[in-house]
Design a protein around this motif. Structure first.
Motif, short mmCIF file in Angstrom:
data_model
loop_
_atom_site.label_atom_id
_atom_site.label_comp_id
_atom_site.label_asym_id
_atom_site.label_seq_id
_atom_site.Cartn_x
_atom_site.Cartn_y
_atom_site.Cartn_z
N THR A 167 3.32 33.49 -39.81
CA THR A 167 3.22 32.49 -40.95
C THR A 167 2.66 32.45 -42.19
O THR A 167 1.39 32.89 -43.15
CB THR A 167 3.16 31.03 -40.45
OG1 THR A 167 1.00 31.65 -40.27
CG2 THR A 167 3.78 30.30 -40.48
N SER A 189 -2.36 25.24 -37.83
CA SER A 189 -2.05 26.03 -38.13
C SER A 189 -3.02 26.77 -38.81
O SER A 189 -2.15 27.81 -39.35
CB SER A 189 -1.00 25.29 -39.53
OG SER A 189 -1.98 24.31 -39.92
N CYS A 193 -2.12 26.34 -43.89
CA CYS A 193 -2.61 24.59 -44.55
C CYS A 193 -3.32 24.29 -44.30
O CYS A 193 -3.79 23.77 -42.62
CB CYS A 193 -1.27 24.16 -43.20
SG CYS A 193 -1.21 21.93 -43.32
N VAL A 199 1.50 21.57 -46.46
CA VAL A 199 3.10 21.07 -45.29
C VAL A 199 3.72 19.89 -45.69
O VAL A 199 4.77 20.42 -46.50
CB VAL A 199 2.24 20.81 -43.86
CG1 VAL A 199 2.29 19.80 -43.75
CG2 VAL A 199 3.97 22.05 -43.05
N ASN A 202 3.99 20.38 -50.61
CA ASN A 202 4.28 21.80 -50.83
C ASN A 202 3.74 22.06 -51.40
O ASN A 202 3.67 22.81 -52.42
CB ASN A 202 5.77 22.22 -50.84
CG ASN A 202 6.59 22.97 -50.68
OD1 ASN A 202 5.80 23.22 -49.25
ND2 ASN A 202 7.58 23.63 -51.49
N LEU A 218 5.23 27.23 -44.56
CA LEU A 218 5.16 26.01 -45.12
C LEU A 218 6.13 25.42 -44.67
O LEU A 218 6.60 24.24 -43.46
CB LEU A 218 4.61 25.17 -46.27
CG LEU A 218 3.58 25.63 -46.76
CD1 LEU A 218 3.03 25.10 -48.49
CD2 LEU A 218 2.05 25.45 -45.79
N ILE A 221 7.49 25.94 -40.99
CA ILE A 221 6.50 24.76 -40.37
C ILE A 221 6.75 23.31 -40.41
O ILE A 221 7.11 22.67 -38.90
CB ILE A 221 5.07 24.83 -40.17
CG1 ILE A 221 3.57 26.07 -39.87
CG2 ILE A 221 4.47 22.95 -39.88
CD1 ILE A 221 2.67 25.64 -41.35
N ARG A 222 7.30 22.82 -40.89
CA ARG A 222 8.18 21.63 -41.38
C ARG A 222 9.42 21.45 -40.28
O ARG A 222 10.21 20.74 -39.86
CB ARG A 222 8.77 21.76 -42.51
CG ARG A 222 7.40 21.13 -43.55
CD ARG A 222 8.39 20.94 -44.92
NE ARG A 222 8.69 21.69 -45.47
CZ ARG A 222 8.19 22.39 -46.90
NH1 ARG A 222 6.41 22.25 -47.00
NH2 ARG A 222 8.93 23.34 -47.04
N VAL A 246 4.01 15.51 -39.04
CA VAL A 246 4.74 16.29 -40.21
C VAL A 246 6.02 16.23 -41.05
O VAL A 246 7.07 15.25 -40.10
CB VAL A 246 5.48 17.55 -39.78
CG1 VAL A 246 5.62 19.07 -40.73
CG2 VAL A 246 3.85 18.57 -39.19
#
Length: 248
Positions: A167, A189, A193, A199, A202, A218, A221-222, A246
């Motif tokens: 990431t 994270s 984040c 996240v 955004n 990001l 991760i979503r 999330v």
């Protein structure tokens, strides 16, 4: 697949302007945010994600609003929340090597360490905006024997139900950690984040060295996680086992 139990471990705090972590949102609002590590176990392994600060005095040079109580010293905090001595920890995963995430590495003499190769290289050759946050004694050969390191090149499965994903954005070699739990996939994270708003709305986190990659991270991760333990979210309690949903 094994299920993991994950707990939040507070190892300090930072007083700052909220907008520093939310891309100008909340400018002028002073807040105190935690410095989070995470402990996790599958009943067999003892895993620590990030290790806090090495020296409050040194860290305050980069973050003047930083603070730490005696109970938030990393080794004491891990024992307080997880019941583990430092020598019990068998795996440490550094999301990145900034000094509030790798400062306690030297405490865990029996652990295998996992970091992205790109992060290791960046930490010894930081860009100008990164330099105040990299403290070489946190991760040099005096802190961690070189043969304890496992250098990763992108996504990797560490153990069943435990995976890291690349990431980048906050740093060039940043990674986040995914745990399969009874509740779903939990993402620890790091600082891609800082707070869940990054996240879920955004919003860029604090310190970005790669803009396009930040937004892609990001998104990753979503796509992967049901819940998140961000690096500094004040909405989580010390010792918590439930985290922030999330949003898809």
């Amino acid at each position: 697949m094994k299920k993991w139990q994950v707990k939040a471990i507070q190892v300090g705090s930072i007083r700052l302007d909220r907008s520093a972590m939310t891309h100008y949102k909340g400018k002028g609002e002073t807040i105190t945010v935690p410095i989070w590590c995470a402990g996790a176990t599958d009943g067999e392994h003892k895993v620590l994600v990030d290790t806090g600060i090495r020296s409050l005095e040194i860290y305050q040079q980069a973050e003047p609003g930083a603070a730490q109580t005696p109970e938030q010293d990393t080794a004491r905090a891990v024992e307080r929340i997880m019941g583990w001595k430092a020598e019990d920890v068998d795996i440490v995963i550094n999301t990145h090597l900034h000094c509030d995430h790798s400062g306690g590495n030297f405490r865990f003499k029996n652990a295998r360490f996992y970091v992205q190769k790109a992060e290791w290289e960046a930490a010894f050759n930081p860009l100008v905006p990164e330099a105040p946050f990299y403290d070489v004694p946190c991760y040099d050969k005096k802190a961690v024997n070189y043969f304890q390191w496992n250098f990763l090149d992108g996504d990797a499965e560490i153990l069943p139900g435990l995976r890291v994903i690349a990431t980048p954005g906050h740093t060039r070699g940043h990674q986040s950690v995914l745990f399969n739990t009874e509740q779903g996939v939990v993402c620890v994270s790091g600082d891609i984040c800082n707070v869940a708003e990054n996240v879920n709305e955004n919003l860029e986190p604090n310190i970005v060295v790669m803009v396009a990659e930040t937004y892609e991270s990001l998104k990753r991760i979503r796509e992967a996680a049901h819940y998140i333990l961000p690096g500094h979210d004040p909405g989580i309690q010390d010792g918590a086992e439930t985290f922030i949903p999330v949003v898809d």
